[in-house]
Design a protein around this motif. Structure first.
Motif, PDB file in Angstrom:
ATOM      1  N   LEU A   1      94.937   7.692  57.720  1.00  0.00           N
ATOM      2  CA  LEU A   1      93.915   8.391  58.495  1.00  0.00           C
ATOM      3  C   LEU A   1      94.493   9.641  59.136  1.00  0.00           C
ATOM      4  N   PHE A   2      95.726   9.570  59.619  1.00  0.00           N
ATOM      5  CA  PHE A   2      96.374  10.738  60.203  1.00  0.00           C
ATOM      6  C   PHE A   2      96.610  11.815  59.142  1.00  0.00           C
ATOM      7  N   LEU A   3      97.068  11.402  57.952  1.00  0.00           N
ATOM      8  CA  LEU A   3      97.274  12.373  56.867  1.00  0.00           C
ATOM      9  C   LEU A   3      95.956  13.017  56.437  1.00  0.00           C
ATOM     10  N   ALA A   4      94.903  12.235  56.391  1.00  0.00           N
ATOM     11  CA  ALA A   4      93.594  12.774  56.016  1.00  0.00           C
ATOM     12  C   ALA A   4      93.122  13.800  57.034  1.00  0.00           C
ATOM     13  N   LYS A   5      93.395  13.536  58.309  1.00  0.00           N
ATOM     14  CA  LYS A   5      92.998  14.484  59.345  1.00  0.00           C
ATOM     15  C   LYS A   5      93.774  15.792  59.215  1.00  0.00           C
ATOM     16  N   LEU A   6      95.040  15.722  58.815  1.00  0.00           N
ATOM     17  CA  LEU A   6      95.838  16.930  58.644  1.00  0.00           C
ATOM     18  C   LEU A   6      95.411  17.736  57.422  1.00  0.00           C
ATOM     19  N   ILE A   7      95.036  17.058  56.360  1.00  0.00           N
ATOM     20  CA  ILE A   7      94.761  17.724  55.083  1.00  0.00           C
ATOM     21  C   ILE A   7      93.335  18.240  54.977  1.00  0.00           C
ATOM     22  N   ARG A   8      92.376  17.540  55.563  1.00  0.00           N
ATOM     23  CA  ARG A   8      90.961  17.861  55.336  1.00  0.00           C
ATOM     24  C   ARG A   8      90.603  19.254  55.872  1.00  0.00           C
ATOM     25  N   PRO A   9      89.634  19.897  55.235  1.00  0.00           N
ATOM     26  CA  PRO A   9      89.155  21.171  55.781  1.00  0.00           C
ATOM     27  C   PRO A   9      88.252  20.915  56.986  1.00  0.00           C
ATOM     28  N   ASN A  10      88.336  21.814  57.950  1.00  0.00           N
ATOM     29  CA  ASN A  10      87.516  21.672  59.154  1.00  0.00           C
ATOM     30  C   ASN A  10      86.762  22.984  59.366  1.00  0.00           C
ATOM     31  N   ARG A  11      85.565  23.052  58.762  1.00  0.00           N
ATOM     32  CA  ARG A  11      84.741  24.255  58.864  1.00  0.00           C
ATOM     33  C   ARG A  11      83.330  23.878  59.291  1.00  0.00           C
ATOM     34  N   PRO A  12      83.143  23.532  60.556  1.00  0.00           N
ATOM     35  CA  PRO A  12      81.787  23.177  60.990  1.00  0.00           C
ATOM     36  C   PRO A  12      80.895  24.419  61.050  1.00  0.00           C
ATOM     37  N   ASN A  13      79.640  24.210  60.712  1.00  0.00           N
ATOM     38  CA  ASN A  13      78.653  25.279  60.871  1.00  0.00           C
ATOM     39  C   ASN A  13      77.376  24.664  61.444  1.00  0.00           C
ATOM     40  N   GLU A  14      76.392  25.496  61.646  1.00  0.00           N
ATOM     41  CA  GLU A  14      75.170  25.031  62.315  1.00  0.00           C
ATOM     42  C   GLU A  14      74.472  23.930  61.520  1.00  0.00           C
ATOM     43  N   GLU A  15      74.457  24.068  60.195  1.00  0.00           N
ATOM     44  CA  GLU A  15      73.761  23.074  59.377  1.00  0.00           C
ATOM     45  C   GLU A  15      74.490  21.735  59.379  1.00  0.00           C
ATOM     46  N   LYS A  16      75.819  21.760  59.358  1.00  0.00           N
ATOM     47  CA  LYS A  16      76.574  20.513  59.372  1.00  0.00           C
ATOM     48  C   LYS A  16      76.481  19.786  60.705  1.00  0.00           C
ATOM     49  N   LEU A  17      76.240  20.497  61.770  1.00  0.00           N
ATOM     50  CA  LEU A  17      76.198  19.893  63.090  1.00  0.00           C
ATOM     51  C   LEU A  17      74.807  19.417  63.492  1.00  0.00           C
ATOM     52  N   THR A  18      73.803  19.613  62.631  1.00  0.00           N
ATOM     53  CA  THR A  18      72.449  19.170  62.969  1.00  0.00           C
ATOM     54  C   THR A  18      72.321  17.663  62.794  1.00  0.00           C
ATOM     55  N   THR A  19      71.345  17.095  63.485  1.00  0.00           N
ATOM     56  CA  THR A  19      71.068  15.675  63.367  1.00  0.00           C
ATOM     57  C   THR A  19      70.393  15.419  62.038  1.00  0.00           C
ATOM     58  N   TYR A  20      70.791  14.338  61.357  1.00  0.00           N
ATOM     59  CA  TYR A  20      70.250  14.019  60.040  1.00  0.00           C
ATOM     60  C   TYR A  20      69.715  12.603  60.065  1.00  0.00           C
ATOM     61  N   GLU A  21      68.435  12.446  59.761  1.00  0.00           N
ATOM     62  CA  GLU A  21      67.820  11.127  59.715  1.00  0.00           C
ATOM     63  C   GLU A  21      67.062  10.959  58.410  1.00  0.00           C
ATOM     64  N   SER A  22      67.691  10.352  57.447  1.00  0.00           N
ATOM     65  CA  SER A  22      67.053  10.013  56.175  1.00  0.00           C
ATOM     66  C   SER A  22      66.388  11.211  55.510  1.00  0.00           C
ATOM     67  N   GLY A  23      66.968  12.372  55.629  1.00  0.00           N
ATOM     68  CA  GLY A  23      66.439  13.547  54.971  1.00  0.00           C
ATOM     69  C   GLY A  23      65.289  14.210  55.686  1.00  0.00           C
ATOM     70  N   GLU A  24      64.945  13.744  56.856  1.00  0.00           N
ATOM     71  CA  GLU A  24      63.833  14.325  57.594  1.00  0.00           C
ATOM     72  C   GLU A  24      64.332  14.861  58.928  1.00  0.00           C
ATOM     73  N   GLU A  25      63.662  15.875  59.395  1.00  0.00           N
ATOM     74  CA  GLU A  25      63.994  16.408  60.709  1.00  0.00           C
ATOM     75  C   GLU A  25      63.594  15.370  61.756  1.00  0.00           C
ATOM     76  N   PRO A  26      64.453  15.124  62.742  1.00  0.00           N
ATOM     77  CA  PRO A  26      64.102  14.116  63.753  1.00  0.00           C
ATOM     78  C   PRO A  26      62.956  14.592  64.641  1.00  0.00           C
ATOM     79  N   ASP A  27      62.089  13.666  64.980  1.00  0.00           N
ATOM     80  CA  ASP A  27      60.961  13.945  65.862  1.00  0.00           C
ATOM     81  C   ASP A  27      61.164  13.197  67.171  1.00  0.00           C
ATOM     82  N   GLY A  28      61.116  13.879  68.256  1.00  0.00           N
ATOM     83  CA  GLY A  28      61.143  13.230  69.560  1.00  0.00           C
ATOM     84  C   GLY A  28      62.500  12.672  69.937  1.00  0.00           C
ATOM     85  N   ASN A  29      62.465  11.751  70.866  1.00  0.00           N
ATOM     86  CA  ASN A  29      63.654  11.151  71.433  1.00  0.00           C
ATOM     87  C   ASN A  29      64.191  10.064  70.515  1.00  0.00           C
ATOM     88  N   ALA A  30      65.507   9.864  70.502  1.00  0.00           N
ATOM     89  CA  ALA A  30      66.107   8.834  69.670  1.00  0.00           C
ATOM     90  C   ALA A  30      65.994   7.449  70.292  1.00  0.00           C
TER      91      ALA A  30
END
Length: 157
Positions: free
Chosen positions: A25-54
């Protein structure tokens, strides 16, 4: 020279498994790319935009559909041993093929009972998925909305 007991071997395997997982897990954290963007940081619920409170109550039909899925998953678990046990050539040869016919009829009865259960759930409407309506509260806060907007702007940047 001391020998490890059986419990010592088990402890050794547990420690080595923990070290193995932690290292990779430590090696994976060192090797993996870390390029967050707005789309990757959005909430994802079964392919639909979330409605209302969780924090809403789930529709009971979600659990019914999950239980029906598990039921048919268990059906597959029973099909594999059936195929191996009833496909025994020695038993089929000793019974002049009656063992094969018996096993085939038995499996059709088993699958038939499950299909009747599926038809029952379908007819009763348990498989229909109804999206719940988003309910907004009518609560009026004493804090002005402009203060909430300022806080949201501060943390959205």
């Amino acid at each position: 020279m001391t020998m490890l007991t059986d419990f010592g071997y088990i402890l050794l395997f547990i420690i080595s498994a923990i070290v193995f997982v932690a290292v990779f897990l430590f090696l994976a954290k060192l090797i993996r790319p870390n390029r967050p963007n707005e789309e990757k940081l959005t909430t994802y619920e079964s392919g639909e935009e979330p409605d209302g409170n969780a924090n809403v109550r789930f529709n009971i039909r979600f659990y019914v559909i999950a239980l029906i899925f598990i039921l048919f998953d268990v059906e597959l678990i029973f099909l594999f041993p059936w195929a191996t046990v009833f496909g025994n050539k020695r038993l089929i040869a000793e019974t002049d093929g009656l063992w094969g016919w018996f096993s085939l009829v038995e499996m059709f009865v088993f699958v038939g009972v499950l299909l009747i259960g599926l038809a029952y759930a379908w007819i009763k409407g348990h498989l229909d998925w109804v999206r719940p309506e988003v309910k907004t509260t009518e609560y009026e806060s004493k804090i002005p909305k402009s203060l909430y907007d300022k806080i949201n702007q501060k943390y959205s940047q």
